[in-house]
Design a protein around this motif. Sequence first.
Motif, PDB file in Angstrom:
ATOM      1  N   LEU A  97      -5.643  15.630  11.243  1.00 40.48           N
ATOM      2  CA  LEU A  97      -6.624  15.204  10.245  1.00 40.48           C
ATOM      3  C   LEU A  97      -7.782  16.192  10.189  1.00 40.48           C
ATOM      4  CD1 LEU A  97      -7.755  13.213   8.198  1.00 40.48           C
ATOM      5  CD2 LEU A  97      -8.666  11.871  10.110  1.00 40.48           C
ATOM      6  N   ASN A 100      -6.646  19.184   8.249  1.00 42.07           N
ATOM      7  CA  ASN A 100      -6.523  18.910   6.819  1.00 42.07           C
ATOM      8  C   ASN A 100      -7.880  18.966   6.121  1.00 42.07           C
ATOM      9  OD1 ASN A 100      -3.795  17.508   5.431  1.00 42.07           O
ATOM     10  ND2 ASN A 100      -3.712  17.771   7.643  1.00 42.07           N
ATOM     11  N   ILE A 101      -8.880  18.349   6.724  1.00 46.85           N
ATOM     12  CA  ILE A 101     -10.209  18.322   6.113  1.00 46.85           C
ATOM     13  C   ILE A 101     -10.817  19.722   6.125  1.00 46.85           C
ATOM     14  CG2 ILE A 101     -12.528  17.345   6.293  1.00 46.85           C
ATOM     15  CD1 ILE A 101     -11.182  14.867   7.556  1.00 46.85           C
ATOM     16  N   CYS A 104      -9.127  21.707   3.402  1.00 43.01           N
ATOM     17  CA  CYS A 104      -9.555  21.252   2.081  1.00 43.01           C
ATOM     18  C   CYS A 104     -10.959  21.759   1.768  1.00 43.01           C
ATOM     19  CB  CYS A 104      -9.510  19.731   2.006  1.00 43.01           C
ATOM     20  SG  CYS A 104      -9.877  19.075   0.362  1.00 43.01           S
ATOM     21  N   HIS A 116     -12.929  13.082  -0.648  1.00 45.22           N
ATOM     22  CA  HIS A 116     -11.577  12.557  -0.384  1.00 45.22           C
ATOM     23  C   HIS A 116     -11.580  11.726   0.906  1.00 45.22           C
ATOM     24  CE1 HIS A 116     -10.487  15.202  -3.534  1.00 45.22           C
ATOM     25  NE2 HIS A 116     -10.041  16.216  -2.838  1.00 45.22           N
ATOM     26  N   PHE A 117     -12.247  12.239   1.926  1.00 45.75           N
ATOM     27  CA  PHE A 117     -12.328  11.574   3.225  1.00 45.75           C
ATOM     28  C   PHE A 117     -12.962  10.186   3.074  1.00 45.75           C
ATOM     29  CE2 PHE A 117     -14.620  11.205   7.421  1.00 45.75           C
ATOM     30  CZ  PHE A 117     -13.501  11.133   8.231  1.00 45.75           C
ATOM     31  N   VAL A 120     -10.654   7.700   1.251  1.00 49.61           N
ATOM     32  CA  VAL A 120      -9.585   7.168   2.105  1.00 49.61           C
ATOM     33  C   VAL A 120     -10.147   6.170   3.115  1.00 49.61           C
ATOM     34  CG1 VAL A 120      -7.712   7.704   3.685  1.00 49.61           C
ATOM     35  CG2 VAL A 120      -8.187   9.243   1.796  1.00 49.61           C
ATOM     36  N   TYR A 164      -5.000  11.139   1.856  1.00 47.93           N
ATOM     37  CA  TYR A 164      -5.863  12.321   1.744  1.00 47.93           C
ATOM     38  C   TYR A 164      -5.174  13.424   0.947  1.00 47.93           C
ATOM     39  CZ  TYR A 164      -9.495  15.632   3.012  1.00 47.93           C
ATOM     40  OH  TYR A 164     -10.545  16.546   2.939  1.00 47.93           O
ATOM     41  N   GLN A 168      -6.060  15.298  -2.656  1.00 51.31           N
ATOM     42  CA  GLN A 168      -6.089  16.755  -2.796  1.00 51.31           C
ATOM     43  C   GLN A 168      -5.244  17.193  -3.994  1.00 51.31           C
ATOM     44  OE1 GLN A 168      -5.006  17.627   1.495  1.00 51.31           O
ATOM     45  NE2 GLN A 168      -6.165  19.469   0.973  1.00 51.31           N
TER      46      GLN A 168
END
Length: 199
Positions: A97, A100-101, A104, A116-117, A120, A164, A168
């Motif tokens: 995670l 991913n963040i 992004c 986005h975070f 979610v 997430y 994206q």
Amino acid sequence: MDRDYFSTAFAKVIKWEGAYSNNPIDPGGETFMGVSRVKHPDWYGWSRIDKHKNRASSFPASLEEDYYLLKLVEDFYKHLFWNKVYGNMIAKVNKNLAFNIFECAINQGMYYAILHFQKVLNIMNENQRRYPDIIEDGVFGSKTKATFEHCAEFGDFRTFLIWYNVLQGNRYIQILKTHPEQEIFARGWARRIELTRKD
């Protein structure tokens, strides 16, 4: 552990950013390892790159042999992206995670990475039975941090990551509708989302 994982995350993402480029279709313009001169004109590395242009006959290959420049790139990603999305804190809970963040934030910008975070986090609270909704403002403040800590108590990061990545992808679709000339990047963007799901 945290420092080691930033190094791992950076090593993974920098492979996708490439080396030096100056693609007229790319709104970022001149870039080095993903650092855009349009978006970050005051980055210290640009003056060093300009010296390479004037002195090195092997430009731009010579840039990848400049270890001080490569360290500037790593510091840029750590301070501008990793630290601002609380990469160390999230990596303690789920490294994929955090990656991913981080990715992004690099490719879609800090605002969308955090937005986005937050979206979610609100999706995962089961209509506020687990914890209250938070404002979706793209700012990683104390309420977002505290809400993530509550969310982490329930786990299920596999589902978290799916949502997430959906957000994206939706953002990329919005970009392509507004700027169809960027469809040249569409396959690469989709590939990045696929690869970020692999720990």
